[in-house]
Design a protein around this motif. Structure first.
Motif, short mmCIF file in Angstrom:
data_model
loop_
_atom_site.label_atom_id
_atom_site.label_comp_id
_atom_site.label_asym_id
_atom_site.label_seq_id
_atom_site.Cartn_x
_atom_site.Cartn_y
_atom_site.Cartn_z
N VAL A 59 0.83 -1.21 0.00
CA VAL A 59 0.00 0.00 0.00
C VAL A 59 0.86 1.26 0.00
CG1 VAL A 59 -1.73 1.31 1.29
CG2 VAL A 59 -1.90 -1.18 1.16
N TYR A 60 1.96 1.26 0.78
CA TYR A 60 2.77 2.47 0.85
C TYR A 60 3.43 2.77 -0.50
CZ TYR A 60 7.18 -0.17 1.05
OH TYR A 60 8.26 -0.97 0.75
N ARG A 61 3.81 1.71 -1.24
CA ARG A 61 4.38 1.92 -2.58
C ARG A 61 3.30 2.39 -3.55
NH1 ARG A 61 9.30 0.49 -4.05
NH2 ARG A 61 8.59 0.21 -6.21
N GLN A 62 2.09 1.91 -3.38
CA GLN A 62 0.98 2.38 -4.22
C GLN A 62 0.77 3.89 -4.00
OE1 GLN A 62 -2.65 0.06 -4.02
NE2 GLN A 62 -1.51 -1.82 -3.56
N TYR A 63 0.86 4.31 -2.73
CA TYR A 63 0.70 5.74 -2.45
C TYR A 63 1.83 6.56 -3.07
CZ TYR A 63 0.63 10.15 0.08
OH TYR A 63 0.63 11.48 0.38
N LEU A 64 3.07 6.06 -2.98
CA LEU A 64 4.18 6.77 -3.58
C LEU A 64 4.03 6.86 -5.10
CD1 LEU A 64 7.19 5.36 -1.50
CD2 LEU A 64 6.05 7.57 -1.25
N ILE A 65 3.55 5.79 -5.71
CA ILE A 65 3.29 5.82 -7.15
C ILE A 65 2.20 6.84 -7.47
CG2 ILE A 65 2.38 4.47 -9.09
CD1 ILE A 65 3.69 1.99 -7.82
N TYR A 66 1.17 6.87 -6.63
CA TYR A 66 0.06 7.81 -6.82
C TYR A 66 0.55 9.26 -6.74
CZ TYR A 66 -4.27 10.33 -5.70
OH TYR A 66 -5.30 11.22 -5.68
N VAL A 67 1.37 9.57 -5.72
CA VAL A 67 1.90 10.92 -5.57
C VAL A 67 2.83 11.27 -6.73
CG1 VAL A 67 3.33 12.43 -4.13
CG2 VAL A 67 1.64 10.92 -3.07
N GLY A 68 3.66 10.29 -7.16
CA GLY A 68 4.53 10.52 -8.29
C GLY A 68 3.76 10.84 -9.56
N ASN A 69 2.66 10.14 -9.77
CA ASN A 69 1.80 10.44 -10.92
C ASN A 69 1.20 11.84 -10.83
OD1 ASN A 69 2.27 7.92 -12.07
ND2 ASN A 69 0.49 6.98 -11.10
N LEU A 70 0.82 12.24 -9.60
CA LEU A 70 0.27 13.58 -9.42
C LEU A 70 1.28 14.65 -9.80
CD1 LEU A 70 -1.71 13.31 -6.04
CD2 LEU A 70 -2.61 13.28 -8.36
N PHE A 71 2.53 14.48 -9.40
CA PHE A 71 3.57 15.46 -9.74
C PHE A 71 3.78 15.54 -11.25
CE2 PHE A 71 4.99 15.20 -5.26
CZ PHE A 71 5.12 16.56 -5.02
N ARG A 72 3.52 14.45 -11.94
CA ARG A 72 3.64 14.46 -13.40
C ARG A 72 2.35 14.92 -14.08
NH1 ARG A 72 6.12 9.44 -12.36
NH2 ARG A 72 4.23 8.36 -13.07
N GLY A 73 1.34 15.25 -13.29
CA GLY A 73 0.07 15.68 -13.86
C GLY A 73 -0.82 14.56 -14.33
N ASP A 74 -0.54 13.35 -13.87
CA ASP A 74 -1.33 12.18 -14.26
C ASP A 74 -2.36 11.88 -13.18
OD1 ASP A 74 -2.38 9.86 -15.23
OD2 ASP A 74 -0.55 8.67 -15.08
#
Length: 305
Positions: A59-74
Motif C-alpha cells: 500500500v505504501y508503494r501504491q501511495y508513492l506511485i500515486y503521488v509521483g503520478n500527481l507530480f507528473r500531472g497524471d
C-alpha cells in the motif's frame, strides 16, 4: 519572511494530507480496477491491469506511485469518457475561471461602494436600504435567484440566452447569480469594519484637522478597514472558482461545477478525485495570496515577523 515560509510549509502539509485522504477513500470504496472493466473481463486482463496500476505493490508503494503520478500531472482516466482526467479538467477550467472572475468583479464593484456608503450614512434610510439588500442577498438561495433571473431576463424580456455558452451575453446572468451572495457579504463585512474604524481616535483626529471628508473616508478609514474584507473577498473568490456547482448546473455553463455534477451522477470517481485536489490547491494558493496582502496592508504583521 518567516511568516510566509510557515504558511507555505503548512500548505504543503495540508496538500499531502488531502492526497492521503483521497488515496485512502479510493481504496476503501473497493478495488479501483472494478471501475475500469466490464463483466466479460478475464482474469489475465484483471491481473495485467493490476500490474499497470501498481496494485500488486504494498500500500505504501501504491501511495508513492500515486503521488509521483500527481507530480507528473497524471490523474488517471475518466471511467465515463475514457480520457485523461487532466485533459478534461483543463478543458473546463477556462470557463469556470472566466465566470468566477466576472462574478468576483461584480461582487467587488457592487459590494465595496455600498458597504462604505452604508457605514458613512449609518442610521439613515440609505443604510437601512443597503442592509436590506445585504440580508436578502445572503438569505435567498442561489438556485432561486438563478431561476428568477432566467424567468425575467431570458424568458420574459428575451435579452440574454437561457443557458449554455453561446457568446459574451451568456455569462451575464450566471455572473449576477454567482456574485450576488459575495456582494451582499462584502457589504456586511465592510460596513462593520468601517464603523469600527470611523469611531476610532485617529479618524476623529483627522476630521479635527479639517481634512476633506473624502480623504478621511478613503485614505484613513477604508485603508485601515481592509483586513476583514480582504479575507472575505479571498474566500469568496476561491468559492466562486471551486464551488459554482449550482449556478453552472442551472445555466448549463460548461465549467468545473457542471462537470462535478455529471461525475457524481455517473460515479466517475477519477474526475471527483481530480476536482477535490484542484479545489484544495486553489484554496491553498488563495490563502497564500491573502497572507501576502496582509503583509502589504498591515505593517504590524511585517514588524512582528
Amino acid at each position: 519572511m518567516r511568516f510566509l515560509v510557515g504558511r507555505i510549509i503548512a500548505g504543503i502539509v495540508t496538500l499531502l494530507v488531502v492526497t492521503m485522504l483521497v488515496f485512502g477513500l479510493s481504496r476503501i470504496n473497493g478495488d479501483p480496477r472494478s471501475l475500469l472493466i466490464s463483466e466479460d473481463t478475464t482474469i489475465d486482463v484483471w491481473d495485467e491491469l493490476g500490474r499497470e496500476m501498481g496494485l500488486d505493490q504494498p500500500v505504501y508503494r501504491q501511495y508513492l506511485i500515486y503521488v509521483g503520478n500527481l507530480f507528473r500531472g497524471d490523474l488517471g482516466d475518466s471511467t465515463l469518457q475514457r480520457k485523461p482526467v487532466t485533459e478534461i479538467l483543463w478543458s473546463r477550467i477556462p470557463n469556470t475561471v472566466r465566470l468566477a472572475f466576472a462574478s468576483f468583479l461584480f461582487a467587488l464593484l457592487l459590494g465595496i461602494p455600498l458597504g462604505v456608503l452604508s457605514a458613512v450614512k449609518h442610521g439613515r434610510w440609505w443604510d437601512r436600504g443597503i442592509r436590506a439588500f445585504a440580508v436578502l442577498g445572503q438569505a435567498l438561495p442561489v438556485f432561486w435567484i438563478s431561476l428568477l433571473l432566467i424567468y425575467v431576463f431570458s424568458v420574459g424580456l428575451r435579452w440574454v440566452p437561457v443557458s449554455g455558452n453561446a457568446g459574451w451575453t451568456s455569462i451575464i446572468l450566471p455572473t449576477i447569480a454567482l456574485g450576488w451572495f459575495g456582494a451582499a457579504g462584502q457589504v456586511r463585512i465592510l460596513r462593520s469594519s468601517m464603523l469600527d474604524v470611523l469611531n476610532s481616535e485617529y479618524v476623529r483626529f483627522a476630521r479635527a484637522k479639517g481634512l476633506p471628508s473624502r480623504t478621511v473616508i478613503w485614505k484613513h478609514a477604508f485603508h485601515n478597514a481592509l483586513i476583514g474584507p480582504i479575507t472575505f473577498a479571498a474566500l469568496t473568490l476561491a468559492g466562486m472558482v471551486t464551488g459554482s456547482i449550482v449556478v453552472e448546473t442551472v445555466f448549463a455553463w460548461p465549467g468545473l461545477g457542471l462537470l462535478a455534477t455529471k461525475a457524481v451522477n455517473n460515479s466517475d470517481y477519477p474526475i471527483l478525485q481530480g476536482l477535490i485536489l484542484l479545489v484544495t490547491l486553489v484554496y491553498l494558493i488563495v490563502n497564500l495570496m491573502v497572507d501576502i496582502l496582509y503583509l502589504i496592508v498591515d505593517p504590524r504583521i511585517r514588524s512582528s515577523d
